[in-house]
Design a protein around this motif. Structure first.
Motif, PDB file in Angstrom:
ATOM      1  N   ALA A   1       0.822  -1.199   0.000  1.00 30.30           N
ATOM      2  CA  ALA A   1       0.000   0.000   0.000  1.00 30.30           C
ATOM      3  C   ALA A   1       0.862   1.258   0.000  1.00 30.30           C
ATOM      4  CB  ALA A   1      -0.934  -0.005   1.209  1.00 30.30           C
ATOM      5  N   GLU A   2       2.087   1.143   0.450  1.00 25.55           N
ATOM      6  CA  GLU A   2       2.973   2.295   0.573  1.00 25.55           C
ATOM      7  C   GLU A   2       3.966   2.416  -0.582  1.00 25.55           C
ATOM      8  OE1 GLU A   2       4.769   1.791   4.395  1.00 25.55           O
ATOM      9  OE2 GLU A   2       2.842   1.507   5.377  1.00 25.55           O
ATOM     10  N   LEU A   3       3.949   1.499  -1.527  1.00 22.87           N
ATOM     11  CA  LEU A   3       4.944   1.480  -2.596  1.00 22.87           C
ATOM     12  C   LEU A   3       4.394   2.063  -3.891  1.00 22.87           C
ATOM     13  CD1 LEU A   3       6.256  -2.144  -2.001  1.00 22.87           C
ATOM     14  CD2 LEU A   3       7.246  -0.018  -1.141  1.00 22.87           C
TER      15      LEU A   3
ATOM     16  N   TYR B   1      16.664  -8.941  -6.305  1.00 23.44           N
ATOM     17  CA  TYR B   1      16.699  -9.590  -4.983  1.00 23.44           C
ATOM     18  C   TYR B   1      16.080 -10.963  -5.137  1.00 23.44           C
ATOM     19  CZ  TYR B   1      15.564 -10.674  -0.114  1.00 23.44           C
ATOM     20  OH  TYR B   1      15.472 -11.281   1.101  1.00 23.44           O
ATOM     21  N   ASN B   2      16.636 -11.924  -4.418  1.00 28.37           N
ATOM     22  CA  ASN B   2      16.008 -13.243  -4.342  1.00 28.37           C
ATOM     23  C   ASN B   2      16.267 -13.846  -2.971  1.00 28.37           C
ATOM     24  OD1 ASN B   2      18.593 -14.385  -4.385  1.00 28.37           O
ATOM     25  ND2 ASN B   2      18.493 -14.947  -6.523  1.00 28.37           N
TER      26      ASN B   2
ATOM     27  N   PRO C   1       9.429 -14.959   5.050  1.00 25.45           N
ATOM     28  CA  PRO C   1      10.558 -14.386   4.309  1.00 25.45           C
ATOM     29  C   PRO C   1      11.069 -13.122   4.999  1.00 25.45           C
ATOM     30  CG  PRO C   1       8.497 -13.881   3.199  1.00 25.45           C
ATOM     31  CD  PRO C   1       8.165 -14.797   4.346  1.00 25.45           C
ATOM     32  N   ASN C   2      12.192 -12.613   4.514  1.00 29.58           N
ATOM     33  CA  ASN C   2      12.784 -11.391   5.040  1.00 29.58           C
ATOM     34  C   ASN C   2      12.140 -10.205   4.321  1.00 29.58           C
ATOM     35  OD1 ASN C   2      14.377  -9.239   5.806  1.00 29.58           O
ATOM     36  ND2 ASN C   2      16.275 -10.412   5.733  1.00 29.58           N
ATOM     37  N   TYR C   3      11.025  -9.731   4.864  1.00 26.97           N
ATOM     38  CA  TYR C   3      10.282  -8.635   4.241  1.00 26.97           C
ATOM     39  C   TYR C   3      11.146  -7.391   4.110  1.00 26.97           C
ATOM     40  CZ  TYR C   3       6.399 -11.566   5.822  1.00 26.97           C
ATOM     41  OH  TYR C   3       5.556 -12.629   6.054  1.00 26.97           O
ATOM     42  N   LYS C   4      11.871  -7.079   5.157  1.00 26.19           N
ATOM     43  CA  LYS C   4      12.689  -5.852   5.191  1.00 26.19           C
ATOM     44  C   LYS C   4      13.714  -5.853   4.054  1.00 26.19           C
ATOM     45  CE  LYS C   4      15.665  -3.098   8.154  1.00 26.19           C
ATOM     46  NZ  LYS C   4      16.360  -3.011   9.433  1.00 26.19           N
TER      47      LYS C   4
ATOM     48  N   LEU D   1      13.817  -2.928  -3.217  1.00 30.06           N
ATOM     49  CA  LEU D   1      12.937  -2.070  -4.018  1.00 30.06           C
ATOM     50  C   LEU D   1      13.321  -0.602  -3.902  1.00 30.06           C
ATOM     51  CD1 LEU D   1       9.443  -3.591  -3.250  1.00 30.06           C
ATOM     52  CD2 LEU D   1      10.537  -3.479  -5.490  1.00 30.06           C
ATOM     53  N   MET D   2      13.595  -0.181  -2.698  1.00 30.95           N
ATOM     54  CA  MET D   2      13.922   1.234  -2.470  1.00 30.95           C
ATOM     55  C   MET D   2      15.274   1.611  -3.068  1.00 30.95           C
ATOM     56  SD  MET D   2      12.416   1.977   1.287  1.00 30.95           S
ATOM     57  CE  MET D   2      12.021   0.395   2.030  1.00 30.95           C
ATOM     58  N   ASN D   3      16.180   0.650  -3.184  1.00 31.36           N
ATOM     59  CA  ASN D   3      17.505   0.912  -3.717  1.00 31.36           C
ATOM     60  C   ASN D   3      17.597   0.703  -5.222  1.00 31.36           C
ATOM     61  OD1 ASN D   3      18.479   1.565  -1.165  1.00 31.36           O
ATOM     62  ND2 ASN D   3      18.959  -0.569  -0.707  1.00 31.36           N
ATOM     63  N   ALA D   4      16.509   0.277  -5.829  1.00 31.02           N
ATOM     64  CA  ALA D   4      16.538  -0.008  -7.278  1.00 31.02           C
ATOM     65  C   ALA D   4      16.469   1.266  -8.090  1.00 31.02           C
ATOM     66  CB  ALA D   4      15.381  -0.928  -7.650  1.00 31.02           C
TER      67      ALA D   4
END
Length: 168
Positions: free
Chosen positions: A72-74, A145-146, A156-159, A165-168
């Motif tokens: 919702a925030e992306l 990322y995988n 999974p590691n959500y963070k 995503l933020m660094n892409a």
């Protein structure tokens, strides 16, 4: 093949996840209305693939809830929740939970996604369901990322996925 565990017992997938920097393979999955969805439908968007065995387990359900909240925030991002569950079961879950920010997709027809992305279990009690994994793509469809979750009952590691995503 990737070896993971199910409650501490080793099980295997048919291969390894697409590598970081590679172009994501195309796919065709089934939406809730039984129409097809292809990777090309998301061209120009960042994509999070939340892959899991079955929506009817606690950990799988929680991953959908968490990515629904985070999505919702992306901006310019689609979260695809992918399993072999029938689209009817996926829709039932989303309706009951108020899930609106992710797209549920099913690999029930031919298992092609599980085979192409190497996430299908090759042995153990969950074969041929999909293993728990997260794959993140940039707008160009490159894997950024995988994560093949080592213990199937763990989340999974959500963070880490969101940071990619933020660094892409």
């Amino acid at each position: 093949m990737a070896t993971v565990t199910l409650k501490g017992n080793p099980i295997n997938t048919i291969g390894t996840l697409p590598s970081i920097g590679s172009t994501a393979p195309s796919f065709s999955l089934t939406k809730g209305d039984l129409s097809s969805s292809n990777l090309s439908d998301y061209k120009g968007k960042k994509v999070v693939m939340n892959i899991f065995p079955s929506i009817d387990t606690g950990t799988c359900a929680q991953s959908v809830r968490q990515f629904n909240k985070d999505a919702a925030e992306l901006e310019n991002t689609m979260v695809l929740c992918i399993s072999k569950d029938l689209p009817f079961a996926q829709a039932r879950f989303c309706g009951a939970e108020g899930i609106e920010n992710v797209e549920m997709l099913s690999d029930f027809k031919d298992g092609n996604f599980g085979n192409t992305y190497n996430v299908a279990f090759s042995d153990g009690p969950l074969a041929p369901l999909l293993s728990r994994a997260v794959i993140v793509l940039d707008e160009a469809g490159k894997v950024i990322y995988n994560e093949q979750v080592k213990e199937t009952v763990d989340e999974p590691n959500y963070k880490a996925a969101l940071e990619a995503l933020m660094n892409a």
